[in-house]
Design a protein around this motif. Sequence first.
Motif, PDB file in Angstrom:
ATOM      1  N   PRO A 199       0.808  -1.238   0.000  1.00 27.78           N
ATOM      2  CA  PRO A 199       0.000   0.000   0.000  1.00 27.78           C
ATOM      3  C   PRO A 199       0.837   1.283   0.000  1.00 27.78           C
ATOM      4  CG  PRO A 199      -0.179  -1.140   2.114  1.00 27.78           C
ATOM      5  CD  PRO A 199       0.559  -2.062   1.201  1.00 27.78           C
ATOM      6  N   TYR A 200       2.091   1.209   0.470  1.00 32.52           N
ATOM      7  CA  TYR A 200       2.929   2.417   0.448  1.00 32.52           C
ATOM      8  C   TYR A 200       3.502   2.635  -0.942  1.00 32.52           C
ATOM      9  CZ  TYR A 200       2.602   1.372   5.455  1.00 32.52           C
ATOM     10  OH  TYR A 200       2.147   1.057   6.703  1.00 32.52           O
ATOM     11  N   VAL A 201       3.930   1.563  -1.603  1.00 37.66           N
ATOM     12  CA  VAL A 201       4.428   1.698  -2.976  1.00 37.66           C
ATOM     13  C   VAL A 201       3.308   2.204  -3.895  1.00 37.66           C
ATOM     14  CG1 VAL A 201       5.354   0.432  -4.967  1.00 37.66           C
ATOM     15  CG2 VAL A 201       6.244  -0.029  -2.670  1.00 37.66           C
ATOM     16  N   ALA A 202       2.072   1.816  -3.573  1.00 36.65           N
ATOM     17  CA  ALA A 202       0.934   2.259  -4.382  1.00 36.65           C
ATOM     18  C   ALA A 202       0.728   3.773  -4.317  1.00 36.65           C
ATOM     19  CB  ALA A 202      -0.343   1.540  -3.932  1.00 36.65           C
ATOM     20  N   ARG A 203       1.335   4.407  -3.312  1.00 36.77           N
ATOM     21  CA  ARG A 203       1.214   5.874  -3.207  1.00 36.77           C
ATOM     22  C   ARG A 203       2.200   6.613  -4.113  1.00 36.77           C
ATOM     23  NH1 ARG A 203       1.375   7.316   3.009  1.00 36.77           N
ATOM     24  NH2 ARG A 203       1.614   9.367   2.064  1.00 36.77           N
ATOM     25  N   VAL A 204       3.121   5.887  -4.742  1.00 36.54           N
ATOM     26  CA  VAL A 204       4.125   6.517  -5.609  1.00 36.54           C
ATOM     27  C   VAL A 204       3.625   6.453  -7.053  1.00 36.54           C
ATOM     28  CG1 VAL A 204       6.505   6.408  -6.416  1.00 36.54           C
ATOM     29  CG2 VAL A 204       5.964   5.836  -4.023  1.00 36.54           C
ATOM     30  N   ALA A 205       3.584   7.593  -7.727  1.00 31.81           N
ATOM     31  CA  ALA A 205       3.096   7.631  -9.106  1.00 31.81           C
ATOM     32  C   ALA A 205       4.089   6.915 -10.025  1.00 31.81           C
ATOM     33  CB  ALA A 205       2.921   9.075  -9.551  1.00 31.81           C
ATOM     34  N   PRO A 206       3.611   5.969 -10.833  1.00 28.48           N
ATOM     35  CA  PRO A 206       4.501   5.312 -11.799  1.00 28.48           C
ATOM     36  C   PRO A 206       5.000   6.324 -12.834  1.00 28.48           C
ATOM     37  CG  PRO A 206       2.348   4.208 -11.661  1.00 28.48           C
ATOM     38  CD  PRO A 206       2.222   5.515 -10.944  1.00 28.48           C
ATOM     39  N   ALA A 246      16.981  -3.865  -1.352  1.00 27.91           N
ATOM     40  CA  ALA A 246      17.430  -2.480  -1.548  1.00 27.91           C
ATOM     41  C   ALA A 246      18.960  -2.395  -1.545  1.00 27.91           C
ATOM     42  CB  ALA A 246      16.845  -1.580  -0.454  1.00 27.91           C
ATOM     43  N   LEU A 247      19.602  -3.106  -0.623  1.00 27.00           N
ATOM     44  CA  LEU A 247      21.075  -3.095  -0.564  1.00 27.00           C
ATOM     45  C   LEU A 247      21.676  -3.676  -1.849  1.00 27.00           C
ATOM     46  CD1 LEU A 247      21.526  -4.177   3.169  1.00 27.00           C
ATOM     47  CD2 LEU A 247      22.275  -1.983   2.179  1.00 27.00           C
ATOM     48  N   THR A 248      21.080  -4.744  -2.355  1.00 26.09           N
ATOM     49  CA  THR A 248      21.574  -5.358  -3.592  1.00 26.09           C
ATOM     50  C   THR A 248      21.398  -4.411  -4.780  1.00 26.09           C
ATOM     51  OG1 THR A 248      21.023  -7.530  -2.724  1.00 26.09           O
ATOM     52  CG2 THR A 248      21.305  -7.365  -5.117  1.00 26.09           C
ATOM     53  N   LEU A 249      20.231  -3.805  -4.875  1.00 27.02           N
ATOM     54  CA  LEU A 249      19.975  -2.880  -5.987  1.00 27.02           C
ATOM     55  C   LEU A 249      20.947  -1.697  -5.945  1.00 27.02           C
ATOM     56  CD1 LEU A 249      16.056  -2.827  -5.921  1.00 27.02           C
ATOM     57  CD2 LEU A 249      17.477  -3.736  -7.785  1.00 27.02           C
ATOM     58  N   ALA A 250      21.166  -1.151  -4.753  1.00 30.70           N
ATOM     59  CA  ALA A 250      22.084  -0.003  -4.631  1.00 30.70           C
ATOM     60  C   ALA A 250      23.503  -0.404  -5.024  1.00 30.70           C
ATOM     61  CB  ALA A 250      22.053   0.559  -3.208  1.00 30.70           C
ATOM     62  N   ALA A 251      23.904  -1.632  -4.652  1.00 27.24           N
ATOM     63  CA  ALA A 251      25.242  -2.112  -5.012  1.00 27.24           C
ATOM     64  C   ALA A 251      25.389  -2.247  -6.523  1.00 27.24           C
ATOM     65  CB  ALA A 251      25.517  -3.454  -4.333  1.00 27.24           C
ATOM     66  N   GLU A 252      24.263  -2.424  -7.221  1.00 30.92           N
ATOM     67  CA  GLU A 252      24.273  -2.504  -8.687  1.00 30.92           C
ATOM     68  C   GLU A 252      24.217  -1.123  -9.341  1.00 30.92           C
ATOM     69  OE1 GLU A 252      20.848  -4.963  -9.324  1.00 30.92           O
ATOM     70  OE2 GLU A 252      21.883  -6.808  -8.714  1.00 30.92           O
ATOM     71  N   GLY A 253      24.219  -0.080  -8.491  1.00 30.10           N
ATOM     72  CA  GLY A 253      24.214   1.274  -9.037  1.00 30.10           C
ATOM     73  C   GLY A 253      22.839   1.914  -9.128  1.00 30.10           C
ATOM     74  N   ARG A 254      21.817   1.251  -8.593  1.00 30.23           N
ATOM     75  CA  ARG A 254      20.458   1.801  -8.664  1.00 30.23           C
ATOM     76  C   ARG A 254      20.250   2.851  -7.574  1.00 30.23           C
ATOM     77  NH1 ARG A 254      18.155   0.224 -13.288  1.00 30.23           N
ATOM     78  NH2 ARG A 254      16.084   0.361 -12.338  1.00 30.23           N
ATOM     79  N   ARG A 255      19.310   3.729  -7.824  1.00 36.88           N
ATOM     80  CA  ARG A 255      18.939   4.781  -6.866  1.00 36.88           C
ATOM     81  C   ARG A 255      17.608   4.366  -6.241  1.00 36.88           C
ATOM     82  NH1 ARG A 255      20.096   6.504 -11.677  1.00 36.88           N
ATOM     83  NH2 ARG A 255      17.950   7.157 -12.133  1.00 36.88           N
ATOM     84  N   VAL A 256      17.710   3.871  -5.013  1.00 39.44           N
ATOM     85  CA  VAL A 256      16.592   3.150  -4.405  1.00 39.44           C
ATOM     86  C   VAL A 256      15.937   3.970  -3.293  1.00 39.44           C
ATOM     87  CG1 VAL A 256      15.913   1.017  -3.253  1.00 39.44           C
ATOM     88  CG2 VAL A 256      17.884   1.022  -4.813  1.00 39.44           C
ATOM     89  N   VAL A 257      14.642   4.143  -3.370  1.00 40.97           N
ATOM     90  CA  VAL A 257      13.898   4.704  -2.239  1.00 40.97           C
ATOM     91  C   VAL A 257      13.093   3.583  -1.590  1.00 40.97           C
ATOM     92  CG1 VAL A 257      12.137   6.346  -1.471  1.00 40.97           C
ATOM     93  CG2 VAL A 257      13.775   7.013  -3.242  1.00 40.97           C
ATOM     94  N   ILE A 258      13.342   3.366  -0.305  1.00 43.84           N
ATOM     95  CA  ILE A 258      12.489   2.471   0.486  1.00 43.84           C
ATOM     96  C   ILE A 258      11.414   3.356   1.101  1.00 43.84           C
ATOM     97  CG2 ILE A 258      12.356   0.873   2.418  1.00 43.84           C
ATOM     98  CD1 ILE A 258      15.319   0.318   2.135  1.00 43.84           C
ATOM     99  N   VAL A 259      10.161   3.085   0.779  1.00 48.22           N
ATOM    100  CA  VAL A 259       9.093   3.944   1.302  1.00 48.22           C
ATOM    101  C   VAL A 259       8.480   3.331   2.560  1.00 48.22           C
ATOM    102  CG1 VAL A 259       8.508   5.185  -0.804  1.00 48.22           C
ATOM    103  CG2 VAL A 259       7.494   2.928  -0.394  1.00 48.22           C
ATOM    104  N   SER A 260       8.286   4.199   3.548  1.00 50.83           N
ATOM    105  CA  SER A 260       7.558   3.858   4.756  1.00 50.83           C
ATOM    106  C   SER A 260       6.381   4.821   4.861  1.00 50.83           C
ATOM    107  CB  SER A 260       8.435   4.073   6.001  1.00 50.83           C
ATOM    108  OG  SER A 260       9.297   3.000   6.232  1.00 50.83           O
ATOM    109  N   SER A 261       5.343   4.398   5.530  1.00 49.77           N
ATOM    110  CA  SER A 261       4.311   5.341   5.931  1.00 49.77           C
ATOM    111  C   SER A 261       4.870   6.163   7.094  1.00 49.77           C
ATOM    112  CB  SER A 261       3.087   4.550   6.368  1.00 49.77           C
ATOM    113  OG  SER A 261       2.111   5.404   6.876  1.00 49.77           O
ATOM    114  N   GLY A 262       4.329   7.331   7.313  1.00 53.43           N
ATOM    115  CA  GLY A 262       4.735   8.132   8.474  1.00 53.43           C
ATOM    116  C   GLY A 262       6.197   8.497   8.417  1.00 53.43           C
ATOM    117  N   ASP A 263       6.911   8.201   9.488  1.00 53.01           N
ATOM    118  CA  ASP A 263       8.351   8.451   9.584  1.00 53.01           C
ATOM    119  C   ASP A 263       9.072   7.112   9.536  1.00 53.01           C
ATOM    120  OD1 ASP A 263      10.531  10.578  10.765  1.00 53.01           O
ATOM    121  OD2 ASP A 263      10.875   8.555  11.517  1.00 53.01           O
TER     122      ASP A 263
END
Lengths: 245, 245
Positions: free
Chosen positions: A37-44, A65-82
């Motif tokens: 449900p949090y990823v669903a809040r991000v516009a594709p 996320a750690l694996t993707l970043a190690a591959e050079g990706r720019r990763v946002v992990i989304v949480s609700s709230g803080d």
Amino acid sequence: MSGWIAVAGLGPGAEALVTPEVSAALAEASDVVGYIPYVARVAPRAGLTLHPSDNRVELDRAALALTLAAEGRRVVIVSSGDPGVFAMASALFEALEAAPEHAGADIRILPGITAMLAAAARAGAPLGHDFCAINLSDNLKPFAVIERRLRAAIAGDFAMAFYNPRSKARPEGFARVLEILRAGCEPGRLITFARAVSTPDEALNTVTLAEARPEMADMRTVVLVGNSGTRRVGRWVYTPRGVKP
Amino acid sequence: MSGWIAVAGLGPGAEALVTPEVSAALAEASDVVGYIPYVARVAPRAGLTLHPSDNRVELDRAALALTLAAEGRRVVIVSSGDPGVFAMASALFEALEAAPEHAGADIRILPGITAMLAAAARAGAPLGHDFCAINLSDNLKPFAVIERRLRAAIAGDFAMAFYNPRSKARPEGFARVLEILRAGCEPGRLITFARAVSTPDEALNTVTLAEARPEMADMRTVVLVGNSGTRRVGRWVYTPRGVKP
């Protein structure tokens, strides 16, 4: 190209409560990782890969996320709230500790409006003096720890905010919490049940401890308990800033 | 024209941490009321009257806002951080209670990024499990209340965030707080001193309780104390999400 991870708090729901810092990170991201449900809040958009995952797989999500970043990706992990309040930041550091090969990962934690503060704002200022935040979920801790913390919070006359008060899987836990409160606090203690604040489903209900019932909370509810001085003025609930000697 | 009051949290300092909701309220305002350094964060513009005032006059400031709103003005009361956490929201409701002629005032509380969550994000996730927020200022409460709450927080093994830890007027209070922590927590307990987070003066310093000294804090510092499980991973400090039975 060097990858990075930003663990971002999306706030309680409304777009107007997402910080510009978080919006900027999402605009730069190549990948968004998080609970469905949090990823669903991000516009594709083109160039952005969404990785929604189920609840209770926080460590797998963090490892991804750690694996993707190690591959050079720019990763946002989304949480609700803080992200630092009962959310993904701690899970990411647990995963980092378990994966020393990622020790050099570029990580930022981006704060957000946490549910208890959004709920308090709608109610007035029930957390206007010293307060505690307690996660009532017993997924990751025994109920005895919750009970110990509740008793300490009562002994300290703290205002309290409860996250994850009640689920279908364990409806009895919150009933027990109300019993413990009744044993230690006066019956007129004010309690606000704040559901889905800042979303179209928002509902607020302030009652006394004597009137409180377990079914007033569900997993979309944050529960705010005043301290012994918390009171009403008009439609508002607030905790005075001072304590008289 | 009907007036209103919005009590707005400006966050800890950086513009990127001001919510769009707060920016919109400031754009609509005719008057901004607040403590001098917070009002100084609002850009002057034609049609906007700034009313900066000194510290410790919160009730006068709130009364001014109520009077201006009754005259049809659109008033934003600015707080640093979140207005509901040791800030102006409670003061406004105290003033409202004392002025029944303003009972119908149109009031909104607009949440913001509070200092402890901005500081926690910079440090990692030290508040990643149950935690307490305690205002160490004894302006409005006796030190005995602070001491009682500290002891309760230690008994509950809460992580803790301290606001207003130390002032020139009462340097001895925070020294006493460290003594109480030393009596109840292990010497390796991690403490982060986070000063002026998200401003050019930002400085973070994580030490053990044994190493902590009163002069590591001043009035621009938020102090974050881990719980018994809080630990380091690389340059980060985090509190695990779970407690093992």
